[in-house]
Design an enzyme around this catalytic site. Structure first.
Site, PDB file in Angstrom:
ATOM      1  N   LYS A  35       4.772 -21.319 -34.095  1.00 15.24           N
ATOM      2  CA  LYS A  35       4.617 -19.760 -33.487  1.00 15.24           C
ATOM      3  C   LYS A  35       4.486 -18.671 -34.452  1.00 15.24           C
ATOM      4  O   LYS A  35       3.479 -17.901 -34.398  1.00 15.24           O
ATOM      5  CB  LYS A  35       6.099 -19.325 -32.674  1.00 15.24           C
ATOM      6  CG  LYS A  35       5.881 -18.236 -31.807  1.00 15.24           C
ATOM      7  CD  LYS A  35       7.271 -17.935 -31.198  1.00 15.24           C
ATOM      8  CE  LYS A  35       7.859 -18.790 -30.247  1.00 15.24           C
ATOM      9  NZ  LYS A  35       9.190 -18.538 -29.527  1.00 15.24           N
ATOM     10  N   GLU A 146      16.080  -4.336 -22.505  1.00 15.54           N
ATOM     11  CA  GLU A 146      14.319  -4.098 -22.484  1.00 15.54           C
ATOM     12  C   GLU A 146      14.061  -4.513 -21.115  1.00 15.54           C
ATOM     13  O   GLU A 146      14.510  -5.299 -20.326  1.00 15.54           O
ATOM     14  CB  GLU A 146      13.893  -5.046 -23.613  1.00 15.54           C
ATOM     15  CG  GLU A 146      12.325  -5.072 -23.314  1.00 15.54           C
ATOM     16  CD  GLU A 146      11.776  -3.639 -23.589  1.00 15.54           C
ATOM     17  OE1 GLU A 146      12.289  -2.964 -24.445  1.00 15.54           O
ATOM     18  OE2 GLU A 146      10.950  -3.194 -22.963  1.00 15.54           O
ATOM     19  N   PHE A 147      13.148  -3.578 -20.434  1.00 17.51           N
ATOM     20  CA  PHE A 147      12.893  -3.800 -18.924  1.00 17.51           C
ATOM     21  C   PHE A 147      11.317  -4.174 -18.638  1.00 17.51           C
ATOM     22  O   PHE A 147      10.662  -3.977 -17.806  1.00 17.51           O
ATOM     23  CB  PHE A 147      12.997  -2.440 -18.252  1.00 17.51           C
ATOM     24  CG  PHE A 147      14.344  -2.051 -18.548  1.00 17.51           C
ATOM     25  CD1 PHE A 147      15.351  -2.645 -17.313  1.00 17.51           C
ATOM     26  CD2 PHE A 147      14.976  -1.059 -19.339  1.00 17.51           C
ATOM     27  CE1 PHE A 147      16.837  -2.044 -17.589  1.00 17.51           C
ATOM     28  CE2 PHE A 147      16.224  -0.880 -19.297  1.00 17.51           C
ATOM     29  CZ  PHE A 147      17.317  -1.365 -18.857  1.00 17.51           C
ATOM     30  N   ARG A 149       7.713  -6.007 -18.275  1.00 24.95           N
ATOM     31  CA  ARG A 149       7.529  -7.162 -17.526  1.00 24.95           C
ATOM     32  C   ARG A 149       6.591  -7.957 -18.149  1.00 24.95           C
ATOM     33  O   ARG A 149       5.477  -7.557 -18.850  1.00 24.95           O
ATOM     34  CB  ARG A 149       6.657  -6.597 -16.188  1.00 24.95           C
ATOM     35  CG  ARG A 149       7.754  -5.860 -15.149  1.00 24.95           C
ATOM     36  CD  ARG A 149       6.802  -4.903 -14.483  1.00 24.95           C
ATOM     37  NE  ARG A 149       6.222  -3.941 -15.058  1.00 24.95           N
ATOM     38  CZ  ARG A 149       5.070  -3.388 -14.712  1.00 24.95           C
ATOM     39  NH1 ARG A 149       4.669  -3.543 -13.444  1.00 24.95           N
ATOM     40  NH2 ARG A 149       4.330  -2.535 -15.466  1.00 24.95           N
ATOM     41  N   PHE A 251       7.647  -4.031  -5.033  1.00 23.98           N
ATOM     42  CA  PHE A 251       8.780  -5.350  -4.711  1.00 23.98           C
ATOM     43  C   PHE A 251       9.204  -5.673  -3.284  1.00 23.98           C
ATOM     44  O   PHE A 251      10.331  -6.119  -3.071  1.00 23.98           O
ATOM     45  CB  PHE A 251       9.933  -5.174  -5.715  1.00 23.98           C
ATOM     46  CG  PHE A 251       9.653  -5.649  -7.034  1.00 23.98           C
ATOM     47  CD1 PHE A 251       8.717  -4.937  -7.757  1.00 23.98           C
ATOM     48  CD2 PHE A 251      10.232  -6.888  -7.609  1.00 23.98           C
ATOM     49  CE1 PHE A 251       8.327  -5.405  -9.216  1.00 23.98           C
ATOM     50  CE2 PHE A 251       9.771  -7.303  -8.878  1.00 23.98           C
ATOM     51  CZ  PHE A 251       8.756  -6.798  -9.699  1.00 23.98           C
ATOM     52  N   CYS A 262      13.542 -14.587 -15.687  1.00 22.06           N
ATOM     53  CA  CYS A 262      14.345 -13.440 -15.871  1.00 22.06           C
ATOM     54  C   CYS A 262      15.157 -13.188 -14.443  1.00 22.06           C
ATOM     55  O   CYS A 262      16.459 -13.269 -14.465  1.00 22.06           O
ATOM     56  CB  CYS A 262      13.719 -12.289 -16.144  1.00 22.06           C
ATOM     57  SG  CYS A 262      13.046 -12.397 -17.684  1.00 22.06           S
ATOM     58  N   ARG A 331       8.359 -20.777 -16.258  1.00 23.26           N
ATOM     59  CA  ARG A 331       9.719 -21.053 -16.055  1.00 23.26           C
ATOM     60  C   ARG A 331      10.029 -20.789 -14.421  1.00 23.26           C
ATOM     61  O   ARG A 331       9.841 -19.697 -14.317  1.00 23.26           O
ATOM     62  CB  ARG A 331      10.422 -20.235 -16.774  1.00 23.26           C
ATOM     63  CG  ARG A 331      10.287 -20.451 -18.449  1.00 23.26           C
ATOM     64  CD  ARG A 331      11.344 -19.784 -19.302  1.00 23.26           C
ATOM     65  NE  ARG A 331      10.435 -18.470 -19.418  1.00 23.26           N
ATOM     66  CZ  ARG A 331      11.002 -17.279 -19.930  1.00 23.26           C
ATOM     67  NH1 ARG A 331      12.215 -17.371 -20.723  1.00 23.26           N
ATOM     68  NH2 ARG A 331      10.312 -16.195 -20.158  1.00 23.26           N
TER      69      ARG A 331
HETATM   70  C1  UGA Z   1      11.488  -8.960 -14.686  1.00 24.62           C
HETATM   71  C2  UGA Z   1      11.640  -7.527 -14.404  1.00 24.62           C
HETATM   72  O1  UGA Z   1      10.800  -6.824 -13.490  1.00 24.62           O
HETATM   73  C3  UGA Z   1      11.737  -6.681 -15.953  1.00 24.62           C
HETATM   74  O2  UGA Z   1      11.560  -5.208 -15.611  1.00 24.62           O
HETATM   75  C4  UGA Z   1      12.479  -7.176 -16.986  1.00 24.62           C
HETATM   76  O3  UGA Z   1      12.397  -6.577 -18.218  1.00 24.62           O
HETATM   77  C5  UGA Z   1      12.177  -8.868 -17.142  1.00 24.62           C
HETATM   78  O4  UGA Z   1      12.369  -9.489 -15.579  1.00 24.62           O
HETATM   79  C6  UGA Z   1      13.108  -9.191 -17.934  1.00 24.62           C
HETATM   80  O5  UGA Z   1      14.336  -9.427 -17.557  1.00 24.62           O
HETATM   81  O6  UGA Z   1      12.839  -9.630 -19.202  1.00 24.62           O
HETATM   82  P1  UGA Z   1       9.317 -10.476 -14.750  1.00 24.62           P
HETATM   83  O7  UGA Z   1      10.106 -11.536 -15.085  1.00 24.62           O
HETATM   84  O8  UGA Z   1       8.146 -10.455 -16.080  1.00 24.62           O
HETATM   85  O9  UGA Z   1      10.002  -9.018 -15.111  1.00 24.62           O
HETATM   86  O10 UGA Z   1       8.437 -10.409 -13.485  1.00 24.62           O
HETATM   87  P2  UGA Z   1       8.466  -9.391 -12.214  1.00 24.62           P
HETATM   88  O11 UGA Z   1       7.173  -8.886 -12.308  1.00 24.62           O
HETATM   89  O12 UGA Z   1       9.758  -8.815 -12.070  1.00 24.62           O
HETATM   90  O13 UGA Z   1       8.306 -10.744 -10.915  1.00 24.62           O
HETATM   91  C7  UGA Z   1       9.200 -11.703 -10.779  1.00 24.62           C
HETATM   92  C8  UGA Z   1       8.900 -12.563  -9.993  1.00 24.62           C
HETATM   93  O14 UGA Z   1       9.188 -11.718  -8.627  1.00 24.62           O
HETATM   94  C9  UGA Z   1       7.524 -13.100  -9.806  1.00 24.62           C
HETATM   95  O15 UGA Z   1       7.618 -14.501  -9.493  1.00 24.62           O
HETATM   96  C10 UGA Z   1       6.924 -12.423  -8.801  1.00 24.62           C
HETATM   97  O16 UGA Z   1       5.778 -13.190  -8.189  1.00 24.62           O
HETATM   98  C11 UGA Z   1       7.862 -12.197  -7.661  1.00 24.62           C
HETATM   99  N1  UGA Z   1       7.722 -10.899  -6.939  1.00 24.62           N
HETATM  100  C12 UGA Z   1       7.690  -9.746  -7.500  1.00 24.62           C
HETATM  101  C13 UGA Z   1       7.482 -11.143  -5.447  1.00 24.62           C
HETATM  102  O17 UGA Z   1       7.863 -12.395  -5.019  1.00 24.62           O
HETATM  103  N2  UGA Z   1       7.491 -10.253  -4.766  1.00 24.62           N
HETATM  104  C14 UGA Z   1       7.080  -8.961  -5.131  1.00 24.62           C
HETATM  105  O18 UGA Z   1       7.106  -7.954  -4.162  1.00 24.62           O
HETATM  106  C15 UGA Z   1       7.467  -8.690  -6.437  1.00 24.62           C
END
Ligand code: UGA
Length: 434
Positions: A35, A146-147, A149, A251, A262, A331
């Site tokens: 990496k 951290e938030f 995506r 969402f 996550c 994952r």
């Molecule tokens: C999520 C959070 O959104 C971030 O703010 C956070 O920092 C991150 O986890 C973390 O803890 O590190 P992420 O895992 O990148 O981010 O993905 P998301 O965009 O939140 O999507 C998560 C899942 O929900 C995906 O499988 C997506 O397809 C699904 N999803 C999302 C839905 O099924 N419907 C929706 O309306 C939105």
């Protein structure tokens, strides 16, 4: 400012490059030499739009390097902990052993006045447990969740919605707060909200934010089941309720549900945490959130079986392997879980994804893969869209009709236009849509 970033995974690699692009002098530390070599060559070890450019730009400026040696943190005054906290095997709780190990490895190199900044998602009590060791070394600890995506990580890192500082004591930590303000000066000057609070609150902010997002998704998926039972359309329902800004449209996309490293983990970690704190019932709804999410996957398999007239021997194309578009992270990917369930039920499944098939084949070696959509869909008896990559959203139903054996399309993300597909001769199905 001289900064070290410990852990160069999804969070740390982006963070290291992001902090370097803000003008800091950054060293990224990781144990994985492969990496580190890739990052040093300016290549992200995972697919994240914009990250390669940021890495190359920072390295050209000489402000970013990577190392496997903890002593290389000694010249930094601020140390970001960005290691993973995956779900523990056989438990709902998060595994904090990588965080513990990172702090132990940093301790011998800390100097009076240094600041350790915890970014990993951790259970309540972690910062309070680690702080005394760090304070004994003359340094201080701020928990700064951290938030970002995946898929938007560069933008989210450089333009966060808010900065959360969890501190042991606002007065005693005034110098550390000032140092972190200096590190984030570019964002703070732009008016980014910064909230200072006690450790337990900061730790809970992260877990509860992710659990709330998961709750929104499972709520709309529960509504999708009601829509199926009543003839209503969940996408129109989401548009209508989402107009209310107390609810919001984001969402509320119903479909195969949430995955990734996550949301699923944090929903479970919060339950484990509530149990440890003796207040299980406070978050008992999270058990339902998780259950609804898992059942979306089997509901989709049942829909495929119904529309394809059974699954045994059917050649099915699964479009998508990543847990969401613009990522090669697989994952807890709903797409792969569904693909495996279809195959276990006797279907001949081929999975395609523009970026995630290599990672997918490591986790699900029994499935067949292709990077090319045409290979997957030619002569298929049914297609399932499970990760809404832009190129899958833009599929032309009339052109595709010529390639397949039986025209069945199941939209697991509710992003296609049912009328257009049906008009082109397809049997079209989705969760929550007539
Ligand atoms: C999520 C959070 O959104 C971030 O703010 C956070 O920092 C991150 O986890 C973390 O803890 O590190 P992420 O895992 O990148 O981010 O993905 P998301 O965009 O939140 O999507 C998560 C899942 O929900 C995906 O499988 C997506 O397809 C699904 N999803 C999302 C839905 O099924 N419907 C929706 O309306 C939105």
């Amino acid at each position: 400012m001289k900064i070290s970033v410990v852990g160069c995974g999804f969070l740390g690699a982006v963070y290291a490059a992001g902090m370097a692009s803000l003008g800091h002098d950054v060293v990224g530390i990781d144990v994985d030499q492969d990496k580190l070599d890739r990052l040093t060559a300016g290549h992200s070890p995972f697919f994240e739009p914009g990250l390669d450019d940021l890495l190359i730009e920072a390295q050209n400026k000489g402000s970013l390097r990577f190392s496997a040696d903890f002593p290389d943190t000694a010249s930094s005054t601020m140390h970001f902990i960005c290691v993973g906290t995956p779900q523990l095997d056989g438990s709902l709780a998060a595994d904090v052993s990588y965080v513990n190990a990172a702090v132990q490895s940093l301790l011998p190199h800390l100097k009076p006045g240094d600041v350790v900044v915890g970014k990993s998602t951790v259970p309540v009590g972690t910062a309070a447990r680690l702080a005394p060791m760090i304070v004994d070394a003359g340094a201080d600890l701020i928990w700064n969740p951290e938030f970002l995506r995946e898929g938007h990580a560069v933008k989210d890192t450089l333009n966060p919605d808010r900065l959360i500082y969890g501190v042991r004591d606002k007065e005693a930590s005034a110098a550390a707060i000032q140092d972190l303000d200096e590190a984030y000066a570019t964002m703070l000057d732009r008016g980014t909200v910064r909230l200072v609070m006690a450790y337990p609150t900061a730790e809970l902010v992260k877990n509860s934010a992710n659990s709330f997002l998961a709750t929104k998704i499972s709520f709309i998926n529960a509504m999708a089941e009601l829509c199926d039972a009543s003839g209503a359309d969940v996408t129109e329902l989401a548009d209508a309720i989402g107009i209310d800004d107390r609810i919001g449209r984001k969402f509320l996309n119903a479909g195969v549900g949430f995955g990734g490293g996550c949301l699923p983990k944090d929903v479970r970690a919060l339950q484990a945490q509530a149990r440890d704190l003796g207040v299980d019932s406070a978050v008992s709804l999270l058990n339902d959130i998780d259950h609804i999410n898992q059942s979306q996957r089997s509901r989709l398999v049942a829909l495929a079986s119904r529309l394809c007239g059974g699954l045994e021997g059917k050649r099915l194309a699964v479009l998508g392997a990543a847990f969401k578009p613009n990522s090669d992270d697989v994952r807890d990917s709903p797409a792969l879980d569904v693909a495996q369930q279809l195959q276990d039920a006797g279907a001949v499944v081929i999975v395609c994804d523009p970026h995630a098939t290599t990672n997918a084949s490591l986790r699900f070696p029994d499935l067949s893969y292709t990077d090319t959509l045409i290979d997957a869909v030619t002569d298929s008896d049914g297609m399932l869209l499970l990760t809404e990559w832009q190129e899958y959203r833009e599929l032309d139903p009339a052109a595709l009709r010529q390639l397949v054996h039986i025209p069945v399309m199941i939209d697991g993300r509710n992003v296609l236009d049912p009328t257009a597909w049906r008009t082109a001769g397809w049997t079209f199905g989705a969760l929550g849509r007539p």
